[in-house]
Design an enzyme around this catalytic site. Structure first.
Site, PDB file in Angstrom:
ATOM      1  N   ALA A  33       0.696  -1.308   0.111  1.00 18.76           N
ATOM      2  CA  ALA A  33      -0.131   0.089   0.068  1.00 18.76           C
ATOM      3  C   ALA A  33       0.880   1.180  -0.008  1.00 18.76           C
ATOM      4  O   ALA A  33       0.566   2.217  -0.835  1.00 18.76           O
ATOM      5  CB  ALA A  33      -0.889   0.075   1.228  1.00 18.76           C
TER       6      ALA A  33
ATOM      7  N   SER B 139       4.358  -6.602   6.440  1.00 16.59           N
ATOM      8  CA  SER B 139       3.530  -7.659   6.338  1.00 16.59           C
ATOM      9  C   SER B 139       3.457  -8.310   4.825  1.00 16.59           C
ATOM     10  O   SER B 139       3.124  -9.347   4.747  1.00 16.59           O
ATOM     11  CB  SER B 139       2.205  -7.217   6.857  1.00 16.59           C
ATOM     12  OG  SER B 139       2.136  -7.080   8.054  1.00 16.59           O
ATOM     13  N   THR B 140       3.499  -7.313   3.816  1.00 15.91           N
ATOM     14  CA  THR B 140       3.539  -7.829   2.615  1.00 15.91           C
ATOM     15  C   THR B 140       4.463  -9.004   2.246  1.00 15.91           C
ATOM     16  O   THR B 140       4.036  -9.919   1.635  1.00 15.91           O
ATOM     17  CB  THR B 140       3.884  -6.509   1.778  1.00 15.91           C
ATOM     18  OG1 THR B 140       2.690  -5.654   1.879  1.00 15.91           O
ATOM     19  CG2 THR B 140       3.673  -6.969  -0.026  1.00 15.91           C
ATOM     20  N   ARG B 141       5.693  -8.893   2.598  1.00 17.59           N
ATOM     21  CA  ARG B 141       6.594  -9.662   2.085  1.00 17.59           C
ATOM     22  C   ARG B 141       6.327 -11.276   2.783  1.00 17.59           C
ATOM     23  O   ARG B 141       6.581 -12.243   2.225  1.00 17.59           O
ATOM     24  CB  ARG B 141       7.877  -9.587   2.724  1.00 17.59           C
ATOM     25  CG  ARG B 141       8.208  -9.507   4.130  1.00 17.59           C
ATOM     26  CD  ARG B 141       9.689  -8.917   4.502  1.00 17.59           C
ATOM     27  NE  ARG B 141      10.737  -9.995   4.436  1.00 17.59           N
ATOM     28  CZ  ARG B 141      11.092 -10.573   5.270  1.00 17.59           C
ATOM     29  NH1 ARG B 141      11.012 -10.333   6.478  1.00 17.59           N
ATOM     30  NH2 ARG B 141      11.978 -11.640   4.715  1.00 17.59           N
ATOM     31  N   TRP B 142       5.268 -11.266   3.835  1.00 15.58           N
ATOM     32  CA  TRP B 142       5.110 -12.770   4.453  1.00 15.58           C
ATOM     33  C   TRP B 142       3.647 -13.250   3.701  1.00 15.58           C
ATOM     34  O   TRP B 142       3.365 -14.582   3.902  1.00 15.58           O
ATOM     35  CB  TRP B 142       4.746 -12.255   5.864  1.00 15.58           C
ATOM     36  CG  TRP B 142       6.030 -11.915   6.626  1.00 15.58           C
ATOM     37  CD1 TRP B 142       6.207 -10.604   7.179  1.00 15.58           C
ATOM     38  CD2 TRP B 142       6.911 -12.852   6.974  1.00 15.58           C
ATOM     39  NE1 TRP B 142       7.294 -10.719   7.754  1.00 15.58           N
ATOM     40  CE2 TRP B 142       7.756 -11.913   7.664  1.00 15.58           C
ATOM     41  CE3 TRP B 142       7.255 -14.237   6.914  1.00 15.58           C
ATOM     42  CZ2 TRP B 142       9.004 -12.601   8.356  1.00 15.58           C
ATOM     43  CZ3 TRP B 142       8.261 -14.887   7.418  1.00 15.58           C
ATOM     44  CH2 TRP B 142       9.412 -13.972   8.128  1.00 15.58           C
TER      45      TRP B 142
ATOM     46  N   GLN C  34       1.819 -15.251   1.396  1.00 20.09           N
ATOM     47  CA  GLN C  34       1.966 -16.512   0.595  1.00 20.09           C
ATOM     48  C   GLN C  34       1.111 -16.491  -0.671  1.00 20.09           C
ATOM     49  O   GLN C  34       1.606 -16.906  -1.671  1.00 20.09           O
ATOM     50  CB  GLN C  34       1.846 -17.635   1.386  1.00 20.09           C
ATOM     51  CG  GLN C  34       2.949 -17.546   2.566  1.00 20.09           C
ATOM     52  CD  GLN C  34       2.698 -18.808   3.305  1.00 20.09           C
ATOM     53  OE1 GLN C  34       2.006 -19.623   3.366  1.00 20.09           O
ATOM     54  NE2 GLN C  34       4.075 -19.232   4.406  1.00 20.09           N
TER      55      GLN C  34
ATOM     56  N   GLY D 162      -1.477 -14.968  -2.469  1.00 17.36           N
ATOM     57  CA  GLY D 162      -1.408 -14.173  -3.829  1.00 17.36           C
ATOM     58  C   GLY D 162      -2.410 -13.185  -3.702  1.00 17.36           C
ATOM     59  O   GLY D 162      -2.669 -12.402  -2.909  1.00 17.36           O
TER      60      GLY D 162
ATOM     61  N   HIS E 296      -6.492 -16.725  10.866  1.00 16.68           N
ATOM     62  CA  HIS E 296      -6.076 -17.584   9.895  1.00 16.68           C
ATOM     63  C   HIS E 296      -6.269 -18.964  10.447  1.00 16.68           C
ATOM     64  O   HIS E 296      -5.501 -19.329  11.185  1.00 16.68           O
ATOM     65  CB  HIS E 296      -4.683 -17.321   9.401  1.00 16.68           C
ATOM     66  CG  HIS E 296      -4.720 -18.010   7.976  1.00 16.68           C
ATOM     67  ND1 HIS E 296      -4.538 -19.437   7.703  1.00 16.68           N
ATOM     68  CD2 HIS E 296      -4.180 -17.415   6.767  1.00 16.68           C
ATOM     69  CE1 HIS E 296      -4.519 -19.750   6.480  1.00 16.68           C
ATOM     70  NE2 HIS E 296      -4.383 -18.338   5.914  1.00 16.68           N
TER      71      HIS E 296
ATOM     72  N   ARG F 171     -12.804 -18.082   5.578  1.00 14.39           N
ATOM     73  CA  ARG F 171     -11.920 -18.131   6.679  1.00 14.39           C
ATOM     74  C   ARG F 171     -12.543 -18.213   7.979  1.00 14.39           C
ATOM     75  O   ARG F 171     -11.948 -19.030   8.882  1.00 14.39           O
ATOM     76  CB  ARG F 171     -10.751 -17.257   6.669  1.00 14.39           C
ATOM     77  CG  ARG F 171      -9.684 -17.358   5.585  1.00 14.39           C
ATOM     78  CD  ARG F 171      -8.626 -16.346   5.442  1.00 14.39           C
ATOM     79  NE  ARG F 171      -7.566 -16.596   4.502  1.00 14.39           N
ATOM     80  CZ  ARG F 171      -6.648 -15.900   4.230  1.00 14.39           C
ATOM     81  NH1 ARG F 171      -6.401 -14.859   4.975  1.00 14.39           N
ATOM     82  NH2 ARG F 171      -5.661 -16.121   3.096  1.00 14.39           N
TER      83      ARG F 171
ATOM     84  N   HIS G 122      -4.505 -13.074  12.326  1.00 14.90           N
ATOM     85  CA  HIS G 122      -3.809 -12.888  10.969  1.00 14.90           C
ATOM     86  C   HIS G 122      -4.083 -11.394  10.349  1.00 14.90           C
ATOM     87  O   HIS G 122      -3.251 -10.941   9.889  1.00 14.90           O
ATOM     88  CB  HIS G 122      -4.347 -14.064  10.185  1.00 14.90           C
ATOM     89  CG  HIS G 122      -4.001 -14.110   8.735  1.00 14.90           C
ATOM     90  ND1 HIS G 122      -2.584 -14.010   8.318  1.00 14.90           N
ATOM     91  CD2 HIS G 122      -4.701 -13.993   7.537  1.00 14.90           C
ATOM     92  CE1 HIS G 122      -2.460 -14.063   7.068  1.00 14.90           C
ATOM     93  NE2 HIS G 122      -3.545 -13.670   6.631  1.00 14.90           N
TER      94      HIS G 122
ATOM     95  N   ARG H 285     -12.523 -10.955   5.809  1.00 12.13           N
ATOM     96  CA  ARG H 285     -11.893 -10.837   4.634  1.00 12.13           C
ATOM     97  C   ARG H 285     -11.892 -12.171   3.765  1.00 12.13           C
ATOM     98  O   ARG H 285     -11.667 -13.086   4.155  1.00 12.13           O
ATOM     99  CB  ARG H 285     -10.441 -10.338   4.877  1.00 12.13           C
ATOM    100  CG  ARG H 285      -9.333 -10.130   3.491  1.00 12.13           C
ATOM    101  CD  ARG H 285      -8.091  -9.662   3.780  1.00 12.13           C
ATOM    102  NE  ARG H 285      -7.520 -10.778   4.606  1.00 12.13           N
ATOM    103  CZ  ARG H 285      -6.689 -11.487   4.049  1.00 12.13           C
ATOM    104  NH1 ARG H 285      -5.997 -11.392   2.680  1.00 12.13           N
ATOM    105  NH2 ARG H 285      -5.870 -12.137   4.844  1.00 12.13           N
TER     106      ARG H 285
ATOM    107  N   LEU I 158      -4.166  -7.808  -0.689  1.00  8.15           N
ATOM    108  CA  LEU I 158      -3.076  -7.148  -1.592  1.00  8.15           C
ATOM    109  C   LEU I 158      -3.703  -6.587  -2.661  1.00  8.15           C
ATOM    110  O   LEU I 158      -3.139  -5.152  -3.021  1.00  8.15           O
ATOM    111  CB  LEU I 158      -1.998  -8.132  -2.022  1.00  8.15           C
ATOM    112  CG  LEU I 158      -1.055  -8.869  -0.895  1.00  8.15           C
ATOM    113  CD1 LEU I 158      -0.203  -9.951  -1.636  1.00  8.15           C
ATOM    114  CD2 LEU I 158      -0.285  -7.814  -0.277  1.00  8.15           C
TER     115      LEU I 158
END
Length: 836
Positions: free
Chosen positions: A31, A60-63, A65, A67, A252, A301, A362, A397, A403
């Site tokens: 973001a 957090s973005t790099r975690w 998984q 997509g 999660h 979820r 999560h 969500r 993303l």
């Protein structure tokens, strides 16, 4: 709402240095970096500063998984993506925000690829799409198998490094800087380390964008990185911004279980693993999701997390298992290399054994309330990504929408800042009381939240948590300002609001599960909990859901023969025409964001009112409360108050035109109809309408006719067959046309229009149930009545006037059809008068 005192500012030293910028972006995930990059494209001369708590590539973005969800497949549509999102959001999604997300999302994703992000592709070069929980189509793009976030972060960081965007790393944001008018004009922050800037400083800017990510660290076990301590949410609250729906924290369902008592950041087992065919089993190997939801392991979820918790409780275990053994080693290594490596590092081989999993904190669906351009309730302050509550996620969500939300709203924020170009203002010292929490209470806060405000909640557990949080505020020692005390204070602030909201919402919905209120309650809780902080403390307000009509109003409309969904659709279209992208620019420029007013909707002329429920739906949509002073179908006098509305001044004035357009038009129809009804009173004839209605308004206009005392003819071409002169010509005669309809639709009423007396006999012989006399004179109409002798209903139409209406009615016809009722009625003069 009772709660421990929350400081209006953090205790901190005065800034020792100042940096000037046009835009300051706090946060370096998808973001924040997208805002910076897009604004740099729009205004290459702008000075843009990105502030990040760790290094630029952290967060957090790099975690992530799984997509990014977007409509890219030929057999997928934006409406399907929208519907899947609305189902997951359990009634609280903002439909406008979701529609914007699903329609603008594919383009935003392609622009991300244009910035260098490389996603997995099929052997023929097409994007490889998969499916995750809650999605009914394959629409998830991924990178590196299960390393999507890492690839997105890499591409954005490289793009930022290649440009002229300035970056300050290792900087913890403290508080918002405002000008004398209360507009955001920068932030104070603390740089952790030594360099060109260290210690507490300030960034002065015309616009501030909070993209600080989540608040998962408020719980003992979370998928969030250690930096996710809710700093942006806490800052916004202290600054006076409105928070929304903080109780909706998504847990999660499949987080790697590392043993009893494990705390901190836990490894995530992506939803995509279930999307590819893995399934959940209990300790005996029973696949329990098949009996829970039609999508089984791919249910939303919240459904999966609750099913896991129920299974764990029923079996007395603290984990379940995710079985993907049928994948084989090659598929694990190539499709899910990150997850495979993490499992192996923790002594688990997913090729030969099921993976132990349990839910963990999560994603925050709530956060800082924003509009469709990311603007908060404070002018000049924007929020984007997980820190924001845009209305996209509702109560839960949908997988891989986060993303995408960051991408879409980041671009809209950059474009709004560029278009609005906030006016400069001199920053002023906030001067508000400060306060800090002993950093040693951090683990206690997290433990209490995981015990009492986690997946399973009750009045007892939440009350105990609230008490523990109140006790955590007290400290016997002086707390010096430092990173640890600032973070602990932010965590306690967020935990306090979250627990208070969860205690207030007396229902189970989405990711909020109350064991003592196990059912969803749309009658009482189809709405949002909004929180603000003032010098008097926390203030919590229940706001009915903007896209959801209150059950009372929906029932009223249904009883009146109207479809509430159709009324909502009319309101949607009308507001969309008025607001477009820029919104109500005059109201936003002249009226302070927090101002509220009371207004009266007043009749300026005598008449019959119709459409009060429709007008109420408009005002409710813009956040107003409505009290009726009249009922549809009543005769009103000039000066009568039809309804009183109270709410945000901007909202009232934005709603005014749409509400009055509908109300004056429908009341005009009702008023004209009443005149016709009065003209034929005592004759036995009824006044009715035709299909001469405005596109999209037929049901409402015909309702207005009923309010005026008239009756309705056909609503559509399928309600009854109406044979007119052109049908007769095409069929070769009136009898032929009649028989053709009777043969094709044996149970349908048949009406026939005639324009000559000699046509009556053959029509009667065929068995017509209703005959329409088109443009007959009064004498011809009287003769037709004698010929028919009650063997069919008769309607007079064409050439009718109010002056001749009674003479026509006295011939004995059953109906007078007046197309002018809906086609050319004058609007009744009605206005909105703000008090004071």
């Amino acid at each position: 709402m009772s709660a421990p005192a929350i400081p209006l500012r953090l205790t901190a030293p005065a800034p020792g240095w100042v940096v000037e910028a046009d835009v300051v972006v706090v946060g370096s995930g998808i973001a924040g970096l997208t805002v910076a990059l897009r604004h740099a494209e729009l205004d290459p001369s702008a000075r843009i500063l990105v502030v990040t708590k760790d290094v630029l590539s952290s967060g957090s973005t790099r975690w992530a998984q799984g997509g990014i969800a977007a409509v890219l497949a030929p057999d997928d549509t934006p409406d399907e993506h929208l519907n899947d999102t609305l189902v997951a959001g359990v009634g609280l999604c903002d439909v406008r925000a979701v529609r914007m997300l699903v329609t603008e999302g594919p383009g935003a994703l392609r622009r991300l690829m244009g910035r260098g992000a490389r996603f997995d592709r099929t052997p023929d070069g097409e994007l490889q799409l998969t499916r995750e929980g809650g999605h009914r189509r394959d629409r998830i793009v991924h990178a590196g198998g299960d390393a999507t976030g890492a690839e997105v972060q890499r591409a954005l960081v490289e793009a930022v490094r290649a440009g002229a965007i300035e970056v300050i790393e290792h900087a913890l944001v403290l508080d918002l800087v405002k000008d004398a008018r209360g507009r955001a004009r920068g932030v104070t922050l603390h740089v952790m380390g030594e360099g060109a800037r260290d210690g507490v400083g300030a960034v002065h800017a015309r616009a501030v964008v909070l993209a600080t990510g989540g608040m998962g660290q408020v719980y003992a076990a979370t998928t969030n990185p250690v930096v996710s301590t809710g700093d942006g949410v806490a800052l916004a609250l202290r600054a006076g911004a409105e928070l929304r729906d903080l109780e909706f924290v998504q847990f999660h369902p499949t987080v790697l279980w590392l043993g009893e008592g494990s705390t901190g950041q836990q490894p995530l087992i992506s939803e995509a693993v279930r999307g590819e065919g893995a399934f959940l089993v209990d300790h005996e190997g029973n696949a329990f999701m098949r009996d829970v939801h039609e999508l089984a392991d791919l249910a939303p979820r919240d459904v999966v997390a609750k099913a896991i918790m129920r299974t764990m409780r029923a079996t007395g275990r603290d984990r379940v298992h995710l079985d993907g053994r049928h994948f084989g080693e090659e598929r694990w290594r190539t499709r899910f290399p990150t997850i495979y490596a993490v499992c192996r590092a923790n002594g688990i081989d997913p090729v030969t054994e099921p993976i132990p999993v349990a839910p963990a904190a999560h994603y925050a669906s709530g956060g800082i309330r924003t509009d469709l351009r990311g603007r908060t309730s404070i002018e000049g302050l924007y929020a984007c990504g997980e820190v924001a509550c845009t209305g996209v996620h509702g109560a839960n969500r949908l997988a891989s929408n986060s993303l995408l939300e960051g991408l879409v709203f980041a671009e809209r924020i950059a474009e709004d800042i560029h278009a609005v170009r906030p006016a400069p203002g001199d920053p002023v010292d906030g001067g508000a009381p400060g306060g800090l929490v002993d950093p040693r209470v951090r683990t206690r806060i997290q433990a209490h939240m995981s015990t009492g405000a986690s997946v399973l909640r009750s009045r007892e557990s939440l009350t105990a948590t609230a008490t523990a949080l109140r006790d955590a505020r007290w400290t016997p020692v002086h707390v010096p300002p430092c990173t640890e005390s600032w973070e602990a204070t932010n965590l306690l602030t967020v935990a306090t609001v979250l627990t208070g909201a969860a205690l207030t919402r007396l229902e189970t919905r989405g990711s909020h599960w109350r064991e003592d209120f196990p059912d969803r309650d749309d009658n009482e809780w189809l709405g949002h909990l909004d929180v603000t902080l003032t010098e008097e403390g926390l203030k919590m307000t229940y706001t009915p859901h903007g896209d959801a009509m209150p059950p009372r109003l929906a029932q009223e409309l249904t009883a009146a023969g109207l479809d509430p969904a159709e009324v909502d659709a009319v309101v949607d279209r009308a507001l969309a025409e008025d607001l477009t992208e820029a919104g109500d620019v005059t109201s936003e420029a002249t009226i302070p964001a927090g101002q509220r007013s009371i207004g009266d909707v007043v009749a300026r002329r005598d008449g019959v009112v119709a459409g009060l429920g429709v007008a109420e739906a408009v005002f409710l949509r813009l956040g107003a409360r409505v009290e009726r002073g009249a009922k549809d179908g009543e005769r009103v006098r000039a000066g009568d108050v039809l309804m009183t509305v109270e709410g945000p001044t901007r909202g009232l004035l934005t709603a005014e035109r749409t509400a009055l357009n509908l109300l004056t038009h429908l009341s005009g129809i009702a008023t004209l109809t009443a005149r016709w009804v009065e003209a034929v009173s005592g004759t036995g004839a009824r006044v009715r309408d035709s299909r001469k209605t405005l596109p999209g308004l037929r049901a409402l206009e015909k309702y207005a006719v009923r309010c005026g005392g008239g009756v309705n003819h056909r609503m559509s071409l399928s309600d009854a067959a109406l044979i007119k002169d052109n049908h007769v010509v095409a069929a070769g005669g009136v009898a032929e046309a009649f028989r053709a309809v009777r043969e094709r639709y044996p149970d349908l009423p048949i009406e026939v229009e005639v324009d000559r007396i000699d046509q009556l006999a053959p029509v009667l012989d065929e068995g017509a149930e209703e005959i329409l006399l088109d443009n007959f004179t009064i004498e011809q109409t009287a003769l037709a009545v004698k010929i028919v002798k009650n063997r069919a209903k008769l309607e007079a139409s064409g050439g009718l006037t109010l002056e001749s209406a009674r003479d026509v009615a006295e011939t004995g016809v059953d109906y007078l059809a007046v197309g002018a009722l809906t086609h050319s009625a004058s609007a009744l003069d009605i206005a909105l008068d703000l008090r004071g």
